[in-house]
Design a protein around this motif. Structure first.
Motif, mmCIF file in Angstrom:
data_model
loop_
_atom_site.group_PDB
_atom_site.id
_atom_site.type_symbol
_atom_site.label_atom_id
_atom_site.label_comp_id
_atom_site.label_asym_id
_atom_site.label_seq_id
_atom_site.Cartn_x
_atom_site.Cartn_y
_atom_site.Cartn_z
ATOM 1 N N THR A 1 0.866 -1.169 0.000
ATOM 2 C CA THR A 1 0.000 0.000 0.000
ATOM 3 C C THR A 1 0.903 1.218 0.000
ATOM 4 O O THR A 1 2.063 1.148 0.433
ATOM 5 C CB THR A 1 -0.911 0.039 1.234
ATOM 6 O OG1 THR A 1 -0.093 0.136 2.406
ATOM 7 C CG2 THR A 1 -1.792 -1.205 1.326
ATOM 8 N N SER B 1 -4.564 2.199 -7.492
ATOM 9 C CA SER B 1 -5.669 1.856 -6.597
ATOM 10 C C SER B 1 -6.898 2.682 -6.947
ATOM 11 O O SER B 1 -8.017 2.152 -7.006
ATOM 12 C CB SER B 1 -5.268 2.164 -5.161
ATOM 13 O OG SER B 1 -5.277 1.043 -4.379
ATOM 14 N N ARG B 2 -6.705 3.970 -7.186
ATOM 15 C CA ARG B 2 -7.806 4.864 -7.547
ATOM 16 C C ARG B 2 -8.426 4.426 -8.876
ATOM 17 O O ARG B 2 -9.647 4.349 -9.008
ATOM 18 C CB ARG B 2 -7.314 6.303 -7.645
ATOM 19 C CG ARG B 2 -8.412 7.316 -7.934
ATOM 20 C CD ARG B 2 -7.831 8.677 -8.278
ATOM 21 N NE ARG B 2 -6.984 8.674 -9.456
ATOM 22 C CZ ARG B 2 -7.429 8.585 -10.711
ATOM 23 N NH1 ARG B 2 -8.700 8.503 -10.965
ATOM 24 N NH2 ARG B 2 -6.579 8.598 -11.726
ATOM 25 N N GLN B 3 -7.587 4.106 -9.852
ATOM 26 C CA GLN B 3 -8.087 3.670 -11.151
ATOM 27 C C GLN B 3 -8.855 2.357 -11.041
ATOM 28 O O GLN B 3 -9.893 2.188 -11.675
ATOM 29 C CB GLN B 3 -6.925 3.507 -12.141
ATOM 30 C CG GLN B 3 -6.297 4.818 -12.554
ATOM 31 C CD GLN B 3 -5.024 4.608 -13.360
ATOM 32 O OE1 GLN B 3 -4.510 3.500 -13.482
ATOM 33 N NE2 GLN B 3 -4.500 5.690 -13.921
ATOM 34 N N LEU B 4 -8.363 1.439 -10.232
ATOM 35 C CA LEU B 4 -9.045 0.170 -10.047
ATOM 36 C C LEU B 4 -10.417 0.379 -9.413
ATOM 37 O O LEU B 4 -11.399 -0.251 -9.816
ATOM 38 C CB LEU B 4 -8.196 -0.765 -9.182
ATOM 39 C CG LEU B 4 -8.745 -2.160 -8.940
ATOM 40 C CD1 LEU B 4 -8.970 -2.903 -10.252
ATOM 41 C CD2 LEU B 4 -7.804 -2.935 -8.048
ATOM 42 N N THR B 5 -10.500 1.277 -8.460
ATOM 43 C CA THR B 5 -11.782 1.591 -7.828
ATOM 44 C C THR B 5 -12.749 2.158 -8.854
ATOM 45 O O THR B 5 -13.932 1.781 -8.878
ATOM 46 C CB THR B 5 -11.577 2.587 -6.674
ATOM 47 O OG1 THR B 5 -10.694 1.994 -5.716
ATOM 48 C CG2 THR B 5 -12.881 2.944 -6.006
ATOM 49 N N GLU B 6 -12.276 3.036 -9.722
ATOM 50 C CA GLU B 6 -13.125 3.608 -10.775
ATOM 51 C C GLU B 6 -13.606 2.532 -11.753
ATOM 52 O O GLU B 6 -14.773 2.525 -12.153
ATOM 53 C CB GLU B 6 -12.381 4.696 -11.543
ATOM 54 C CG GLU B 6 -12.206 5.984 -10.781
ATOM 55 C CD GLU B 6 -11.415 7.015 -11.568
ATOM 56 O OE1 GLU B 6 -11.085 6.762 -12.747
ATOM 57 O OE2 GLU B 6 -11.125 8.079 -11.002
ATOM 58 N N ARG C 1 -13.941 -0.694 -11.182
ATOM 59 C CA ARG C 1 -14.925 -1.552 -10.509
ATOM 60 C C ARG C 1 -16.287 -0.875 -10.429
ATOM 61 O O ARG C 1 -17.323 -1.529 -10.613
ATOM 62 C CB ARG C 1 -14.428 -1.932 -9.122
ATOM 63 C CG ARG C 1 -13.322 -2.956 -9.173
ATOM 64 C CD ARG C 1 -12.866 -3.361 -7.805
ATOM 65 N NE ARG C 1 -11.887 -4.439 -7.909
ATOM 66 C CZ ARG C 1 -10.969 -4.679 -7.005
ATOM 67 N NH1 ARG C 1 -10.905 -3.943 -5.910
ATOM 68 N NH2 ARG C 1 -10.113 -5.664 -7.164
ATOM 69 N N ALA C 2 -16.305 0.415 -10.143
ATOM 70 C CA ALA C 2 -17.575 1.150 -10.085
ATOM 71 C C ALA C 2 -18.241 1.181 -11.463
ATOM 72 O O ALA C 2 -19.461 1.006 -11.580
ATOM 73 C CB ALA C 2 -17.347 2.566 -9.570
#
Length: 93
Positions: free
Chosen positions: A15, A54-59, A61-62
């Motif tokens: 992380t 991490s931010r891109q992965l969250t986007e 997934r959304a």
């Protein structure tokens, strides 16, 4: 020549916070070692890049969730429309 083996320095998931908090031991005086500023800059860059991924992965997934929900809704609407069409055809027959 010896190889540096860290003792659990990077075990577990990486992380940004863990990378920033990571400290590597300096070599003893008179021996080869790493440049502290260069390694610290690399750790900051790694932390930034991990945070960005991490931010891109969250986007992503959304967005996937949104697309799946839209597909389910569309399929439900299509199924209901087909059922209504069959009921209307049966009523006229």
């Amino acid at each position: 020549m010896t190889i540096y083996r860290s003792r659990n320095a990077l075990t577990g998931p990486l992380t940004p916070d863990r990378i920033v908090a990571l400290t590597l031991p300096c070599s003893r005086l008179g021996r080869r070692g790493y440049q502290v500023d260069d390694v610290d800059a690399l750790l900051r860059r790694l932390a930034y890049e991990l945070g960005e991924r991490s931010r891109q992965l969250t986007e992503v997934r959304a967005e996937n969730r949104r697309i799946k929900d839209a597909l389910r809704s569309w399929q439900t609407d299509q199924s209901a429309a087909r059922a209504d069409a069959r009921a209307a055809a049966d009523a006229t027959a």
